[in-house]
Scaffold this motif. Sequence first.
Motif, PDB file in Angstrom:
ATOM      1  N   HIS A 181       0.865  -1.155   0.091  1.00 28.82           N
ATOM      2  CA  HIS A 181      -0.141  -0.138  -0.024  1.00 28.82           C
ATOM      3  C   HIS A 181       0.966   1.193   0.008  1.00 28.82           C
ATOM      4  N   LYS A 182       1.647   1.354   0.824  1.00 31.61           N
ATOM      5  CA  LYS A 182       2.834   2.223   0.890  1.00 31.61           C
ATOM      6  C   LYS A 182       3.627   2.629  -0.350  1.00 31.61           C
ATOM      7  N   ALA A 183       3.864   1.391  -1.000  1.00 33.83           N
ATOM      8  CA  ALA A 183       4.614   1.612  -2.270  1.00 33.83           C
ATOM      9  C   ALA A 183       3.954   1.746  -3.453  1.00 33.83           C
ATOM     10  N   GLY A 184       2.560   1.629  -3.340  1.00 34.23           N
ATOM     11  CA  GLY A 184       1.401   2.129  -4.456  1.00 34.23           C
ATOM     12  C   GLY A 184       1.768   0.811  -5.541  1.00 34.23           C
ATOM     13  N   ARG A 185       2.108  -0.716  -5.128  1.00 38.55           N
ATOM     14  CA  ARG A 185       2.310  -1.606  -5.879  1.00 38.55           C
ATOM     15  C   ARG A 185       1.170  -2.855  -5.638  1.00 38.55           C
ATOM     16  N   THR A 186       0.797  -3.527  -6.539  1.00 38.67           N
ATOM     17  CA  THR A 186      -0.059  -4.594  -6.306  1.00 38.67           C
ATOM     18  C   THR A 186       0.847  -5.882  -6.075  1.00 38.67           C
ATOM     19  N   LEU A 187       0.376  -6.944  -5.638  1.00 42.46           N
ATOM     20  CA  LEU A 187       1.363  -7.960  -5.361  1.00 42.46           C
ATOM     21  C   LEU A 187       2.084  -8.520  -6.414  1.00 42.46           C
ATOM     22  N   PRO A 188       3.450  -8.920  -6.097  1.00 46.84           N
ATOM     23  CA  PRO A 188       4.400  -9.340  -7.118  1.00 46.84           C
ATOM     24  C   PRO A 188       3.693 -10.929  -7.563  1.00 46.84           C
ATOM     25  N   ALA A 189       4.490 -11.521  -8.221  1.00 41.42           N
ATOM     26  CA  ALA A 189       4.274 -12.872  -8.847  1.00 41.42           C
ATOM     27  C   ALA A 189       4.763 -13.872  -7.651  1.00 41.42           C
ATOM     28  N   ALA A 190       5.632 -13.622  -6.654  1.00 42.25           N
ATOM     29  CA  ALA A 190       5.784 -14.181  -5.724  1.00 42.25           C
ATOM     30  C   ALA A 190       6.441 -13.445  -4.597  1.00 42.25           C
ATOM     31  N   VAL A 191       6.431 -13.949  -3.187  1.00 42.71           N
ATOM     32  CA  VAL A 191       6.946 -13.012  -2.273  1.00 42.71           C
ATOM     33  C   VAL A 191       8.021 -14.245  -1.564  1.00 42.71           C
ATOM     34  N   GLY A 192       8.904 -13.671  -0.864  1.00 40.87           N
ATOM     35  CA  GLY A 192       9.832 -14.479  -0.140  1.00 40.87           C
ATOM     36  C   GLY A 192       9.704 -14.235   1.156  1.00 40.87           C
ATOM     37  N   VAL A 193       9.976 -15.221   1.960  1.00 40.82           N
ATOM     38  CA  VAL A 193       9.860 -15.384   3.541  1.00 40.82           C
ATOM     39  C   VAL A 193      11.172 -15.788   4.108  1.00 40.82           C
ATOM     40  N   SER A 194      11.633 -15.060   5.078  1.00 43.15           N
ATOM     41  CA  SER A 194      12.757 -15.640   6.136  1.00 43.15           C
ATOM     42  C   SER A 194      12.174 -15.984   7.372  1.00 43.15           C
ATOM     43  N   THR A 195      12.402 -17.052   8.034  1.00 45.56           N
ATOM     44  CA  THR A 195      11.920 -17.295   9.211  1.00 45.56           C
ATOM     45  C   THR A 195      13.159 -18.204  10.008  1.00 45.56           C
ATOM     46  N   GLY A 196      13.065 -18.401  11.125  1.00 48.36           N
ATOM     47  CA  GLY A 196      13.590 -19.312  12.245  1.00 48.36           C
ATOM     48  C   GLY A 196      13.296 -20.652  12.045  1.00 48.36           C
ATOM     49  N   GLY A 197      14.400 -21.612  12.210  1.00 48.21           N
ATOM     50  CA  GLY A 197      13.832 -22.972  12.027  1.00 48.21           C
ATOM     51  C   GLY A 197      14.397 -23.726  10.941  1.00 48.21           C
ATOM     52  N   VAL A 198      14.238 -24.826  10.729  1.00 47.46           N
ATOM     53  CA  VAL A 198      14.722 -25.736   9.763  1.00 47.46           C
ATOM     54  C   VAL A 198      13.639 -25.742   8.615  1.00 47.46           C
ATOM     55  N   ILE A 199      13.758 -25.219   7.423  1.00 48.55           N
ATOM     56  CA  ILE A 199      12.691 -24.930   6.568  1.00 48.55           C
ATOM     57  C   ILE A 199      12.892 -25.783   5.354  1.00 48.55           C
ATOM     58  N   ASP A 200      11.781 -26.706   4.796  1.00 51.05           N
ATOM     59  CA  ASP A 200      11.822 -27.357   3.733  1.00 51.05           C
ATOM     60  C   ASP A 200      11.474 -26.194   2.618  1.00 51.05           C
ATOM     61  N   SER A 201      12.498 -25.765   1.821  1.00 59.42           N
ATOM     62  CA  SER A 201      12.321 -24.561   0.862  1.00 59.42           C
ATOM     63  C   SER A 201      11.441 -24.947  -0.250  1.00 59.42           C
ATOM     64  N   ALA A 202      11.291 -26.368  -0.553  1.00 59.52           N
ATOM     65  CA  ALA A 202      10.679 -27.098  -1.594  1.00 59.52           C
ATOM     66  C   ALA A 202       8.961 -26.763  -1.298  1.00 59.52           C
ATOM     67  N   THR A 203       8.563 -26.786  -0.101  1.00 56.41           N
ATOM     68  CA  THR A 203       7.124 -26.886   0.250  1.00 56.41           C
ATOM     69  C   THR A 203       6.702 -25.691   1.114  1.00 56.41           C
ATOM     70  N   GLY A 204       7.823 -24.811   1.616  1.00 53.19           N
ATOM     71  CA  GLY A 204       7.697 -23.779   2.495  1.00 53.19           C
ATOM     72  C   GLY A 204       6.985 -24.296   4.112  1.00 53.19           C
ATOM     73  N   MET A 205       7.434 -25.653   4.207  1.00 55.50           N
ATOM     74  CA  MET A 205       7.067 -26.143   5.707  1.00 55.50           C
ATOM     75  C   MET A 205       8.188 -25.871   6.617  1.00 55.50           C
TER      76      MET A 205
END
Length: 314
Positions: free
Chosen positions: A63-87
């Motif tokens: 909203h601040k940037a005046g943009r709509t959603l991009p094709a994909a969003v990236g998320v960084s989080t703690g823990g062991v993450i299966d990057s193929a599934t996002g689990m």
Amino acid sequence: MTEAPLPPDWWGLGIDVGGTKTAAAVVGPTGILHHSVSLPTPAQAGPDAVLDTMAEAARSVLHKAGRTLPAAVGVSTGGVIDSATGMVVSATDLLRGWAGTAVGAGLSKRLDGVAVAADNDGNALGLGESRFGAARGLDDVLFAAVGTGVAGALILSGRLVRGAHHTAGELGHLPAVGADDRRCSCGRLGHLEAAAAGPSMTARFRSLRGDPTATDLPAVTALAVSGDSLAENVLREGATVLGRTLGGLVNLLDPDAVVVGGGVMACGDLYRDALETAFRSELLPGVDSVPLLPASAGPLAAVAGAALLPLEVP
């Protein structure tokens, strides 16, 4: 195979979920962050509340940037993450109930079905430094982030290495010389995090001095700067354990450079000199010129790295 520059019109949306705050920003092709937002993370309210906060942060930034959603969003989080599934395969209790959370699917549902690429925060930090920071232009880099814990990332031939079980780059749980009798946050004895992380050094000082007023690493650092010999020794000890471990890994991996970031790098020259000395003491002749570089992508490096995650092949 150094990565080609990002197109001048490229932009991404990165989200970094921490135990106290959730940060999001629009990231440009040079790593400059625009319209960043930081919201308190409802860490003890459960996964749905955290996912709701992530979606709120994303929508606020757009909203601040005046943009709509991009094709994909990236998320960084703690823990062991299966990057193929996002689990989230496993995680500490910093975020209650986070283990087993489908971060990718959960956030996608809240953002009108947009694709979500999620990964460990250490990997996101490594990507941010590789593309925008101290390791820019280097193909083979070992990255360490040392603060409340010890995270890391490994980039080889210009690509992020995740491993067969999503734990490549987990430096904090390596056995470390000098940490044999110390309990790690994972419950085991003798890991790097148990000696090198900020809370570990603080606890070491308090146990030796019996001083409850030294509540965090900045307090211990202030005492060291004032000439307190025990505080100085504790900082040298933590730096030495980290430096020797990183030096041994250089002998194994033969990277172009090692990049170290996180709160411990604010401990001053005493700490950094001890780190460098211990690091050099372990290097074989063929790799004795490998530099130990301070991270330079800034405090929102994980957000910038998260924005790059959709470009990575899991």
